[in-house]
Write an enzyme that holds these catalytic residues in place. Structure first.
Site, short mmCIF file in Angstrom:
data_model
loop_
_atom_site.label_atom_id
_atom_site.label_comp_id
_atom_site.label_asym_id
_atom_site.label_seq_id
_atom_site.Cartn_x
_atom_site.Cartn_y
_atom_site.Cartn_z
N ASP A 43 0.87 -1.17 0.00
CA ASP A 43 0.00 0.00 0.00
C ASP A 43 0.91 1.23 0.00
O ASP A 43 2.13 1.12 0.21
CB ASP A 43 -0.87 -0.04 1.26
CG ASP A 43 -1.71 1.20 1.44
OD1 ASP A 43 -2.41 1.59 0.49
OD2 ASP A 43 -1.65 1.80 2.53
N ASP A 45 -0.29 5.15 0.99
CA ASP A 45 -0.57 6.12 2.05
C ASP A 45 -0.54 5.47 3.42
O ASP A 45 -1.23 4.49 3.69
CB ASP A 45 -1.95 6.76 1.82
CG ASP A 45 -1.97 7.66 0.60
OD1 ASP A 45 -1.03 8.46 0.45
OD2 ASP A 45 -2.92 7.57 -0.20
N GLU A 90 -14.08 4.22 8.70
CA GLU A 90 -13.03 3.36 8.14
C GLU A 90 -12.24 2.65 9.23
O GLU A 90 -11.90 1.46 9.09
CB GLU A 90 -12.06 4.20 7.29
CG GLU A 90 -10.90 3.40 6.72
CD GLU A 90 -9.85 4.28 6.07
OE1 GLU A 90 -8.66 3.88 6.09
OE2 GLU A 90 -10.21 5.34 5.54
N SER A 158 -2.57 1.15 -4.51
CA SER A 158 -3.11 2.24 -3.68
C SER A 158 -4.51 2.66 -4.07
O SER A 158 -4.84 2.75 -5.26
CB SER A 158 -2.17 3.45 -3.77
OG SER A 158 -2.73 4.56 -3.11
N ALA A 159 -5.32 2.95 -3.06
CA ALA A 159 -6.65 3.54 -3.27
C ALA A 159 -6.55 5.06 -3.33
O ALA A 159 -7.56 5.75 -3.38
CB ALA A 159 -7.61 3.11 -2.16
N LYS A 207 -9.48 -3.99 -3.17
CA LYS A 207 -8.17 -4.24 -3.76
C LYS A 207 -8.07 -5.65 -4.32
O LYS A 207 -7.29 -5.90 -5.25
CB LYS A 207 -7.07 -3.97 -2.74
CG LYS A 207 -6.90 -2.47 -2.47
CD LYS A 207 -5.67 -2.18 -1.64
CE LYS A 207 -5.42 -0.68 -1.54
NZ LYS A 207 -4.22 -0.37 -0.76
N ASP A 232 -1.57 -1.00 5.81
CA ASP A 232 -1.92 -0.34 7.08
C ASP A 232 -3.40 -0.50 7.40
O ASP A 232 -3.89 0.06 8.38
CB ASP A 232 -1.56 1.15 7.03
CG ASP A 232 -2.58 1.98 6.25
OD1 ASP A 232 -2.73 1.72 5.04
OD2 ASP A 232 -3.20 2.87 6.85
#
Length: 293
Positions: A43, A45, A90, A158-159, A207, A232
């Protein structure tokens, strides 16, 4: 033993493991198989980048754009309102992924719709990153350089905003040939003004679908069935689902926020959990072990 306890400290890093023996066995199998069988999936961020510095939150790839001069004050306020509404959801450990999923889609969709209204110019992204407080974790140079030196593929999944995160990596001087990015990329018209986002939306909890849509990438790496995965969030755990004929996966989780509340679920999901660690010390130590003769 390489790792001898359920809790240990490397420098200032607090490391937790549910099953240290399994971690050690996995690492020894990976070392024996050799680096030519390894790929790294990470990932971006708050995994490759810092969560905070000196008590102040560091910006994500979305935040970099949101706080830049390219975004109007009205849009910034609306984006912050979305963050304040959805981020607590989240990280709420009392809610299931199934409960969070439609809300995360709603968040990303609404945020991206606001961003698309801003007529962002591609040539302004470099300055936006330069003026931000975004930073990769301490030890990032060693991590990226080691993987590149040994020709180990690094997939950043990554989102976030792909154009922005690529610029962060580029400005850090570590956008090596072995790095590939799967993320939300902007589409620009012939004058360099953003018009939309390309392809399907990637958010924190789809993902796996993103991985399976990129089968070509994983097909090319069929000879690399061993995976070092860094994330994370619990949504990052599916990033390796597209790997062909997978053999060993070692999952490292950075737990940055609400540590006590979320630690049980992270220990049940990740092989190694790093508590409020702003460095790449543990991943680098693992790479050191894997490259050792």
């Amino acid at each position: 033993m390489l790792l001898s306890s359920r809790q240990l400290t490397l420098g200032n890093t607090s490391v937790r493991m549910r099953d240290p023996q399994r971690v050690e066995e996995t690492l020894r199998c990976m070392q024996k198989a050799g680096l030519n069988t390894l790929q790294v999936i990470s990932d971006f961020d708050m995994t490759l980048t810092r969560f905070a510095r000196n008590g102040k939150r560091c910006p994500t790839s979305h935040n970099i754009l949101e706080i830049s001069k390219m975004i109007s004050s009205e849009c910034k306020e609306k984006l912050k309102d979305l963050l304040d509404k959805y981020y607590p959801i989240e990280i709420d450990s009392s809610k299931t992924i199934e409960e969070k999923l439609p809300l995360m889609v709603e968040w990303w969709t609404r945020a991206h719709a606001l961003i698309m209204q801003q007529k962002i110019r591609k040539d302004q992204l470099t300055l936006a990153v330069q003026e931000s407080d975004a930073m990769l974790r301490e030890g990032y140079q060693e991590f990226f350089d080691c993987l590149n030196q040994h020709s180990v593929p690094l997939l950043i999944f990554s989102a976030g905003l792909g154009d922005v995160l690529e610029e962060v990596v580029r400005q850090a001087g570590v956008f090596h040939p072995n790095v590939k990015v799967i993320s939300n990329f902007m589409d620009f018209d012939e004058t360099g003004v953003m018009t939309s986002f390309k392809g399907e939306l990637i958010h924190i909890y789809n993902k796996r679908e993103g991985a399976l849509l990129n089968t070509g990438h994983f097909e090319e790496l069929r000879s690399r069935p061993n995976v070092l995965l860094l994330g994370d969030s619990l949504g990052d755990l599916t990033m390796a689902d597209g790997v062909q004929e997978v053999e060993k996966v070692l999952k490292i989780g950075f737990l940055n926020d609400k540590v006590d509340e979320r630690l049980p679920s992270y220990l049940n999901s990740y092989d190694i959990v790093l508590l409020k660690d702003e460095t790449m010390e543990v991943p680098n130590a693992i790479l050191d072990f894997l490259v050792a003769d």
